[in-house]
Design a protein around this motif. Structure first.
Motif, PDB file in Angstrom:
ATOM      1  N   MET A   1       0.846  -1.197   0.000  1.00  0.00           N
ATOM      2  CA  MET A   1       0.000   0.000   0.000  1.00  0.00           C
ATOM      3  C   MET A   1       0.881   1.247   0.000  1.00  0.00           C
ATOM      4  SD  MET A   1      -2.685   1.333   2.905  1.00  0.00           S
ATOM      5  CE  MET A   1      -3.710  -0.114   2.727  1.00  0.00           C
ATOM      6  N   LEU A   2       0.750   2.062  -1.036  1.00  0.00           N
ATOM      7  CA  LEU A   2       1.481   3.319  -1.106  1.00  0.00           C
ATOM      8  C   LEU A   2       0.860   4.307  -0.125  1.00  0.00           C
ATOM      9  CD1 LEU A   2       3.712   4.974  -2.535  1.00  0.00           C
ATOM     10  CD2 LEU A   2       1.967   5.661  -4.216  1.00  0.00           C
ATOM     11  N   LEU A   3       1.708   4.920   0.707  1.00  0.00           N
ATOM     12  CA  LEU A   3       1.227   5.780   1.784  1.00  0.00           C
ATOM     13  C   LEU A   3       1.224   7.246   1.382  1.00  0.00           C
ATOM     14  CD1 LEU A   3       3.101   4.231   4.846  1.00  0.00           C
ATOM     15  CD2 LEU A   3       0.775   3.745   4.053  1.00  0.00           C
ATOM     16  N   PRO A   4       0.440   8.085   2.107  1.00  0.00           N
ATOM     17  CA  PRO A   4       0.530   9.523   1.934  1.00  0.00           C
ATOM     18  C   PRO A   4       1.936   9.996   2.333  1.00  0.00           C
ATOM     19  CG  PRO A   4      -1.443   8.910   3.185  1.00  0.00           C
ATOM     20  CD  PRO A   4      -0.569   7.683   3.101  1.00  0.00           C
ATOM     21  N   PRO A   5       2.414  11.076   1.705  1.00  0.00           N
ATOM     22  CA  PRO A   5       1.740  11.901   0.710  1.00  0.00           C
ATOM     23  C   PRO A   5       1.908  11.398  -0.716  1.00  0.00           C
ATOM     24  CG  PRO A   5       3.855  12.852   1.211  1.00  0.00           C
ATOM     25  CD  PRO A   5       3.723  11.646   2.093  1.00  0.00           C
ATOM     26  N   PHE A   6       2.582  10.249  -0.869  1.00  0.00           N
ATOM     27  CA  PHE A   6       3.008   9.803  -2.195  1.00  0.00           C
ATOM     28  C   PHE A   6       1.847   9.315  -3.043  1.00  0.00           C
ATOM     29  CE2 PHE A   6       6.165   9.211   1.101  1.00  0.00           C
ATOM     30  CZ  PHE A   6       7.131  10.084   0.650  1.00  0.00           C
ATOM     31  N   ASN A   7       0.730   8.964  -2.409  1.00  0.00           N
ATOM     32  CA  ASN A   7      -0.448   8.508  -3.151  1.00  0.00           C
ATOM     33  C   ASN A   7      -1.410   9.642  -3.471  1.00  0.00           C
ATOM     34  OD1 ASN A   7      -1.425   9.026  -0.612  1.00  0.00           O
ATOM     35  ND2 ASN A   7      -2.387   7.018  -0.312  1.00  0.00           N
ATOM     36  N   ALA A   8      -1.059  10.866  -3.109  1.00  0.00           N
ATOM     37  CA  ALA A   8      -1.944  12.010  -3.343  1.00  0.00           C
ATOM     38  C   ALA A   8      -1.707  12.587  -4.740  1.00  0.00           C
ATOM     39  CB  ALA A   8      -1.710  13.090  -2.293  1.00  0.00           C
ATOM     40  N   PRO A   9      -2.728  13.201  -5.333  1.00  0.00           N
ATOM     41  CA  PRO A   9      -2.533  13.832  -6.635  1.00  0.00           C
ATOM     42  C   PRO A   9      -1.690  15.090  -6.527  1.00  0.00           C
ATOM     43  CG  PRO A   9      -4.720  14.320  -5.778  1.00  0.00           C
ATOM     44  CD  PRO A   9      -4.122  13.324  -4.835  1.00  0.00           C
ATOM     45  N   GLY A  10      -1.092  15.474  -7.634  1.00  0.00           N
ATOM     46  CA  GLY A  10      -0.350  16.723  -7.679  1.00  0.00           C
ATOM     47  C   GLY A  10       1.146  16.527  -7.750  1.00  0.00           C
ATOM     48  N   ASN A  11       1.867  17.539  -7.324  1.00  0.00           N
ATOM     49  CA  ASN A  11       3.322  17.556  -7.366  1.00  0.00           C
ATOM     50  C   ASN A  11       3.875  17.968  -6.006  1.00  0.00           C
ATOM     51  OD1 ASN A  11       3.758  17.156 -10.354  1.00  0.00           O
ATOM     52  ND2 ASN A  11       2.526  19.014 -10.417  1.00  0.00           N
ATOM     53  N   PHE A  12       5.167  17.683  -5.813  1.00  0.00           N
ATOM     54  CA  PHE A  12       5.828  18.117  -4.582  1.00  0.00           C
ATOM     55  C   PHE A  12       6.354  19.537  -4.738  1.00  0.00           C
ATOM     56  CE2 PHE A  12       6.089  13.586  -3.454  1.00  0.00           C
ATOM     57  CZ  PHE A  12       5.718  13.671  -2.101  1.00  0.00           C
ATOM     58  N   TYR A  13       6.145  20.335  -3.695  1.00  0.00           N
ATOM     59  CA  TYR A  13       6.627  21.707  -3.653  1.00  0.00           C
ATOM     60  C   TYR A  13       7.450  21.908  -2.383  1.00  0.00           C
ATOM     61  CZ  TYR A  13       3.102  22.308  -7.272  1.00  0.00           C
ATOM     62  OH  TYR A  13       2.353  22.168  -8.417  1.00  0.00           O
ATOM     63  N   ARG A  14       8.602  22.518  -2.558  1.00  0.00           N
ATOM     64  CA  ARG A  14       9.546  22.712  -1.451  1.00  0.00           C
ATOM     65  C   ARG A  14       9.282  24.051  -0.766  1.00  0.00           C
ATOM     66  NH1 ARG A  14      15.984  23.778  -2.322  1.00  0.00           N
ATOM     67  NH2 ARG A  14      16.678  23.588  -0.150  1.00  0.00           N
ATOM     68  N   GLY A  15       9.160  24.032   0.560  1.00  0.00           N
ATOM     69  CA  GLY A  15       8.850  25.273   1.249  1.00  0.00           C
ATOM     70  C   GLY A  15       9.443  25.372   2.643  1.00  0.00           C
ATOM     71  N   ASN A  16       9.642  26.597   3.078  1.00  0.00           N
ATOM     72  CA  ASN A  16      10.101  26.891   4.439  1.00  0.00           C
ATOM     73  C   ASN A  16       8.963  27.568   5.200  1.00  0.00           C
ATOM     74  OD1 ASN A  16      11.712  27.296   6.719  1.00  0.00           O
ATOM     75  ND2 ASN A  16      12.273  29.343   6.013  1.00  0.00           N
TER      76      ASN A  16
END
Length: 309
Positions: free
Chosen positions: A1-16
């Motif tokens: 089972m792929l876990l969150p956040p990797f199973n969520a739609p969209g893209n990864f965004y880097r933030g502080n």
């Protein structure tokens, strides 16, 4: 089972999520803070100036610095009431409305008639913010203090400025205490940059969202759709009952942590697709993953609860 956040739609965004400007006690104006983070490859920041009367309770307006590649979330570092050690509370509120009402905090000392830390945290959460307990080690947070903040979404487990400038940058013991008492909390890594020393670009979150907008990022943060990092990347985590599979950038150690002192690890060279047998961790109520590279830099997954899957 792929876990969150990797199973969520969209893209990864880097933030502080923790940064200061000269609107409070930082060295640089907001425009330059935003320019530097954008130049360093960040997709977003929250500029969290100190919400105290000395600077007229600022919620620094960063909306002019948003564009198609870079965005901002309005935020503050809240201070109100005394911790057990007598020091003023430090709490993050990201995604606040611009008209969030000031606290009664003239300066950095507790005064009579203030909201408590738990009260201002609850008020910020009710106003729509993502709330985090800031730098527990640096603050000298006690177990009683930590338990009192029921409105928190997350604990700041790595604060780069506190690490580099005072060697008090962790919050992991507080997070794991609360997890083991049944609290469902996530974890963040931040800079707490003031640009007065080597305190920037050392800790961040990678948020999986449908778009790089303040609204989508805030929703993803509240939903726990992110991981935290000092450098390594996590590409996927699969829970398979008796083992966990982790895809990542090149790592030397992959560790699964759970309740009490239970951990399982795999060590090697340039690990990118790692399976960790759970062993004694199979009955742990919560699990989390740490990926460590050859330089000792870490990435941390949010905790998850196998019984809820």
């Amino acid at each position: 089972m792929l876990l969150p956040p990797f199973n969520a739609p969209g893209n990864f965004y880097r933030g502080n999520l923790h940064t200061h400007s000269d609107v409070s006690d930082g060295a640089l104006p907001p425009a330059e803070v935003c320019r530097r983070y954008k130049a360093q490859g960040y997709d977003f920041i929250s500029l969290t100036d100190h919400f105290v009367g000395r600077w007229d309770y600022p919620i620094t307006d960063t909306t002019p610095y948003r564009d198609a590649q870079f965005t901002t979330l309005l935020g503050i570092e809240m201070h109100s009431g005394a911790q057990d050690n007598g020091e003023l509370w430090h709490l993050l509120a990201v995604g606040l409305p611009a008209d969030f009402a000031p606290s009664h905090t003239p300066d950095f000392q507790p005064v009579d008639g203030q909201e408590t830390g738990p009260e201002i945290a609850q008020r910020a959460r009710e106003a729509g913010a993502f709330v985090a307990i800031a730098h527990p080690q640096w603050s000298g947070l006690t177990e009683h203090d930590a338990r009192s903040i029921e409105a928190a979404h997350a604990v700041e487990v790595y604060n780069h400025g506190c690490h580099t400038l005072s060697d008090r940058g962790t919050g992991m013991p507080i997070l794991e205490l609360l997890l083991s008492e049944g609290r469902k909390l996530n974890l963040i890594a931040t800079d707490d940059a003031h640009f007065k020393g080597p305190d920037a670009f050392g800790g961040w979150v990678m948020v999986k969202a449908v778009a790089n907008t303040p609204e989508d990022l805030l929703a993803a943060l509240k939903a726990g759709q992110f991981y935290a990092s000092q450098g390594p990347e996590i590409h996927g985590i699969w829970y398979e009952g008796d083992k966990i599979r982790v895809k990542s950038s090149a790592a030397s150690t992959v560790i699964v942590q759970g309740y009490n002192n239970a951990t399982m690890d795999v060590c090697g060279e340039s690990l990118t697709d790692t399976t960790v047998e759970l062993g004694r961790l199979q009955d742990s109520p919560w699990l989390r993953i740490t990926v460590i590279d050859r330089a000792g830099q870490r990435a941390w997954s949010n905790p998850f609860w196998p019984s809820a899957l």
